[in-house]
Structures are given as structure tokens and as C-alpha cells.
Design a protein around this motif. Sequence first.
Motif, PDB file in Angstrom:
ATOM      1  N   PHE A   1       0.816  -1.193   0.000  1.00  0.00           N
ATOM      2  CA  PHE A   1       0.000   0.000   0.000  1.00  0.00           C
ATOM      3  C   PHE A   1       0.858   1.254   0.000  1.00  0.00           C
ATOM      4  O   PHE A   1       1.974   1.274   0.510  1.00  0.00           O
ATOM      5  N   THR A   2       0.329   2.307  -0.579  1.00  0.00           N
ATOM      6  CA  THR A   2       0.916   3.628  -0.407  1.00  0.00           C
ATOM      7  C   THR A   2      -0.237   4.598  -0.191  1.00  0.00           C
ATOM      8  O   THR A   2      -1.331   4.416  -0.735  1.00  0.00           O
ATOM      9  N   GLU A   3      -0.028   5.605   0.639  1.00  0.00           N
ATOM     10  CA  GLU A   3      -1.092   6.537   0.981  1.00  0.00           C
ATOM     11  C   GLU A   3      -0.956   7.820   0.207  1.00  0.00           C
ATOM     12  O   GLU A   3       0.149   8.291  -0.059  1.00  0.00           O
ATOM     13  N   LEU A   4      -2.097   8.414  -0.149  1.00  0.00           N
ATOM     14  CA  LEU A   4      -2.114   9.700  -0.822  1.00  0.00           C
ATOM     15  C   LEU A   4      -2.551  10.784   0.154  1.00  0.00           C
ATOM     16  O   LEU A   4      -3.044  10.506   1.238  1.00  0.00           O
ATOM     17  N   LYS A   5      -2.387  12.026  -0.244  1.00  0.00           N
ATOM     18  CA  LYS A   5      -2.766  13.132   0.624  1.00  0.00           C
ATOM     19  C   LYS A   5      -4.270  13.342   0.672  1.00  0.00           C
ATOM     20  O   LYS A   5      -4.804  13.849   1.649  1.00  0.00           O
ATOM     21  N   GLU A   6      -4.984  12.954  -0.414  1.00  0.00           N
ATOM     22  CA  GLU A   6      -6.418  13.204  -0.446  1.00  0.00           C
ATOM     23  C   GLU A   6      -7.153  12.351   0.580  1.00  0.00           C
ATOM     24  O   GLU A   6      -6.794  11.210   0.831  1.00  0.00           O
ATOM     25  N   LEU A   7      -8.201  12.937   1.146  1.00  0.00           N
ATOM     26  CA  LEU A   7      -9.049  12.199   2.070  1.00  0.00           C
ATOM     27  C   LEU A   7     -10.004  11.296   1.308  1.00  0.00           C
ATOM     28  O   LEU A   7     -10.369  11.571   0.167  1.00  0.00           O
ATOM     29  N   GLU A   8     -10.402  10.196   1.939  1.00  0.00           N
ATOM     30  CA  GLU A   8     -11.369   9.291   1.338  1.00  0.00           C
ATOM     31  C   GLU A   8     -12.717   9.979   1.176  1.00  0.00           C
ATOM     32  O   GLU A   8     -13.067  10.891   1.938  1.00  0.00           O
ATOM     33  N   LYS A   9     -13.481   9.523   0.190  1.00  0.00           N
ATOM     34  CA  LYS A   9     -14.876   9.950   0.069  1.00  0.00           C
ATOM     35  C   LYS A   9     -15.696   9.049   0.981  1.00  0.00           C
ATOM     36  O   LYS A   9     -15.934   7.890   0.663  1.00  0.00           O
ATOM     37  N   GLY A  10     -16.103   9.583   2.106  1.00  0.00           N
ATOM     38  CA  GLY A  10     -16.835   8.782   3.064  1.00  0.00           C
ATOM     39  C   GLY A  10     -16.308   9.015   4.464  1.00  0.00           C
ATOM     40  O   GLY A  10     -15.488   9.908   4.697  1.00  0.00           O
TER      41      GLY A  10
ATOM     42  N   ALA B   1     -17.531   6.012  -0.590  1.00  0.00           N
ATOM     43  CA  ALA B   1     -18.155   6.198  -1.903  1.00  0.00           C
ATOM     44  C   ALA B   1     -17.048   6.451  -2.920  1.00  0.00           C
ATOM     45  O   ALA B   1     -16.869   7.564  -3.413  1.00  0.00           O
ATOM     46  N   PRO B   2     -16.275   5.408  -3.256  1.00  0.00           N
ATOM     47  CA  PRO B   2     -15.054   5.608  -4.039  1.00  0.00           C
ATOM     48  C   PRO B   2     -15.246   5.729  -5.538  1.00  0.00           C
ATOM     49  O   PRO B   2     -14.384   6.249  -6.240  1.00  0.00           O
ATOM     50  N   ASP B   3     -16.344   5.233  -6.061  1.00  0.00           N
ATOM     51  CA  ASP B   3     -16.491   5.138  -7.514  1.00  0.00           C
ATOM     52  C   ASP B   3     -17.435   6.214  -8.039  1.00  0.00           C
ATOM     53  O   ASP B   3     -17.030   7.330  -8.303  1.00  0.00           O
ATOM     54  N   ASN B   4     -18.688   5.873  -8.199  1.00  0.00           N
ATOM     55  CA  ASN B   4     -19.707   6.805  -8.660  1.00  0.00           C
ATOM     56  C   ASN B   4     -20.362   7.400  -7.423  1.00  0.00           C
ATOM     57  O   ASN B   4     -21.232   6.792  -6.808  1.00  0.00           O
ATOM     58  N   LEU B   5     -19.946   8.598  -7.032  1.00  0.00           N
ATOM     59  CA  LEU B   5     -20.352   9.180  -5.763  1.00  0.00           C
ATOM     60  C   LEU B   5     -21.861   9.158  -5.573  1.00  0.00           C
ATOM     61  O   LEU B   5     -22.356   8.751  -4.513  1.00  0.00           O
TER      62      LEU B   5
END
Length: 471
Positions: free
Chosen positions: A232-241, A371-375
Motif C-alpha cells: 500500500f501507499t497513501e495519498l494526501k487526499e481524504l477518502e470519500k466517506g 463512496a469511491p467510484d460513482n459518488l
Amino acid sequence: MIKDFFGFHENTQNHKTIDLLRLPFPASFLELDPLNEQSVEEIQLINHIFDTVVRFNTKDHKVDPHIAHHFEFDSTGTKLSLFLRKGVFFHNGKELDGYDVKYSYERIKYDTKPSLLKNIFTNIKDISVPHPYIVIIKLFEPNHLFLHFLGSFETSIIPHNIIEESGKKFFTKPVGSGPFKVIENNEKGLTLEAHSIYFKERPLLDRIEFWCIPEIVYYDTTISTNLSPIQFTELKELEKGAAFLSFNLRKPGICQSKDFRMAIQSGINKVSLAELSEGSVATDYFLSNDCYKNSFNPALAKKYMERACYCGEKITLVTLEGKQYENGAKLIKKQLHQLGIYMEVKIIKYRELWNEEIILAGDIFLLKELAPDNLEIDLITILNSNNSIIKHLLNKDISERINRILNQIYREFSISRRYVQFKRIERLLLNEAAVIFLTKGRRRFLFFSSMDVSLQGDGINYNKLWLKPNT
């Protein structure tokens, strides 16, 4: 050794080089019916075995053609025309046509099991096939998200003649038109091979073997990466949810008191909860990434407690197996104990979540939804599908108010205006203290260390994986 067994391999078979990927998998004897309740891992497989008429483009946030090369609604928004590609073949060599699409959609509409998609498809007035490569769908009422639903895995297109012949057995060795076809499905696991005449790009891998080893969950970061090529690697953006607490408003008791729910809202230190998971942040919202307003206020919580007339009755907090959930539940129990709330924690397996006995036993549920795909479709699923725990816990009044807003969303053409309506639902849940949003995590991308390339963050696209040949 097991670390040498899994991962990428280059084999020779009949004087031909075979690129193989072996992965551990948590289950065997899979029944890959898109209309059945499926785990995240099984949905991944379905998405590679079957195709849908359209695909949702998560990057550009729009619906793209797929099996249908063109689609159009009429001016009333009630007639959808789908124009299918020629030369789309199922794994058995049969060409996909409009009759397969019609059968697949009618199978959803007339399914005996209740589901969100079945509810959406009850709006279908008629499906006709005026030409083998044209499907016309007429709706009773306009639904500007209907095309989005046609990109969900449940709407996978299946060959109508084969399923009618083989019945339920079809889904143990399903025939789709996707990039991979099922070769074996038994107690050892599942084997997929590349669909050599796939209408899009042929997969770069020749074969994928999913070996049933429940003890190894390859997407769990607590497992040594020696057991799997996935890291895994983490990004700066927050998850949707967000992670959240949802109150059981169907169950008689103290949680029916809004003051009691507000006391819990003020008595939880969300910052401390966020510190349990590296990269997480406290939040008050599901949709937006607005700054956390620090609602932690023990003094206010005690005032709410006095008004709620809590008499020391036991409160049951239900959450799922897993370090993140269990540690969060322990901390919440400790924080609420300081308010004088007597709480016990009940840990359950994911598939027990919709058990009626569990729902009736729990007062508060600690869960997480993304809600990662189609919000928009993901939000509707979270709020209103039969697998929505939030829907199961809300009382009749709040549910009806949400449904009225959802009906407005379906009729709204503008994306921005639909988003405003979704925010209304969020405010409704917050104002009623029916749900308390807690924390947001960082988006995490998967990558294969042996390839040193990243994959899409919300699921593995096996079509694009490849093994650099030995030279």
C-alpha cells in the motif's frame, strides 16, 4: 515457501510462455451471481468476468460507452436508446446482442429479492429490441441517474440462452463477455484465463489463480508483504466517506431520546479516535472535507444527559471484526463511561450485519462507508439499498423524508443541484443526531512491488497487470 508460491510467475506450457499471477483469497466455491449479495473481493471478480452496457468514468465523473457504443435519452427523459457494439462475444463464442441485454434487465426487474436496483427498475415501463443491436428502455418517470445505474456490477449482461438451460449452476462457472473467463471454481479456489477475443484490449496476463486461504487476507496491511505482492501507499487526499456511529431508531429505549444522542455527539473526542489510524482526521461530515469544528464538549454532554433522564441502562455498541473497528469501539466505550453511560461492545462478522437479531440487539453501530467510484450511486446505495445499515436503523419519519429528497434527486438533471439535495440529506441526519460522523482516512493506492507500478486506488484492474519477461 508460501512467499515464493504467490505472486507473478512465467511458466512454459506446450512451448508457449504463460504469464501467471497467484493470489490468496478468503473463500472458495464462489457463486458469482451479480444479483446476490457479494463481498468486495467477489465484486472485483464479477467486474472482470462480466461487462455492462456503460461504465462510470471516476476520473471525469461521467458515464462512458462500453458494450453500448452510443446512448441517448429523448427530450422527455423517459426513453433511453442503447446502441450496442457488434463483435462483442461471450466466453463461449456467442455474440452478445440486444436480447441478452433485455433478459439481464428483466431478470433484475422481476427478481423476487428486494433490492435498491429492483426498486429503480420498477420504473421501467417497457424494454424492446427493435434491432439486434438496439435496445429501447421506456420509463414511467424521468430518472437522470438511470444511466449511472446501468454501469453497476448488478446490471452485468449475461447470455440468456445459457442461463435458461443451466439455471442456478450457471453462476458457479459463469459465462460473461468480460476480459477474463472462469476455468475452474472449486474447493481450492478460482482460476481465470484471458478472454482472447475480448472486444477491448486483451488482458496482458494469461492466467490468474485465486487460492482459498482464509488465514491470509492479502489486502490487510497487518499481514507481512512477504506473503503477497500487494503493498500500500497513501495519498494526501481524504477518502470519500467516513467512519460513523448510527443510532438504532427502530429499537425502543434511551436512544430514542435526541438529548441522549446529542450527549454522545458532544461526549466523543473525535481527534482521539482519528489518532488510532495513521493519516485519519476528525470530521463532522460524510460528503465534504470542511474543517472539523471540535464538537467535543464534556460539560455540554452532561447537560444533555440530565435532560435525557438516562437511568444507567446498558447500551450495546455493535461493530465489525478488525483492529480499526475494535480499537475505536474500546475508545468510545471509555469516553462514554466518563459520562456515566454503561456500554458493552459486540463484535460481529461482516455478513452478520444485516441479521435481524443483530439489528434488534444493537443500540448503536460503529461502521464505515466509502463512496469511491460513482459518488451519487454510492450515496444512494449507502442510504437506500437493502444492504444499507443506516436505512435499517432509521425510523419511519426520517426514512420517508430521505425518500422524498431522493425522488427529487432522480428528477434533477443538474449534477450540482443533485449535490445540494444530497447535502440536505446529510444535514437531516446530523440535525436529528441519527448519525454521528467521526473520522476520514486517507486514500490508499495498491501497487505490486515486483512490478513497481501503481494500480487504481479503489480496486485492482487485472487487465493492466503484466510481468516483464525474463531475458
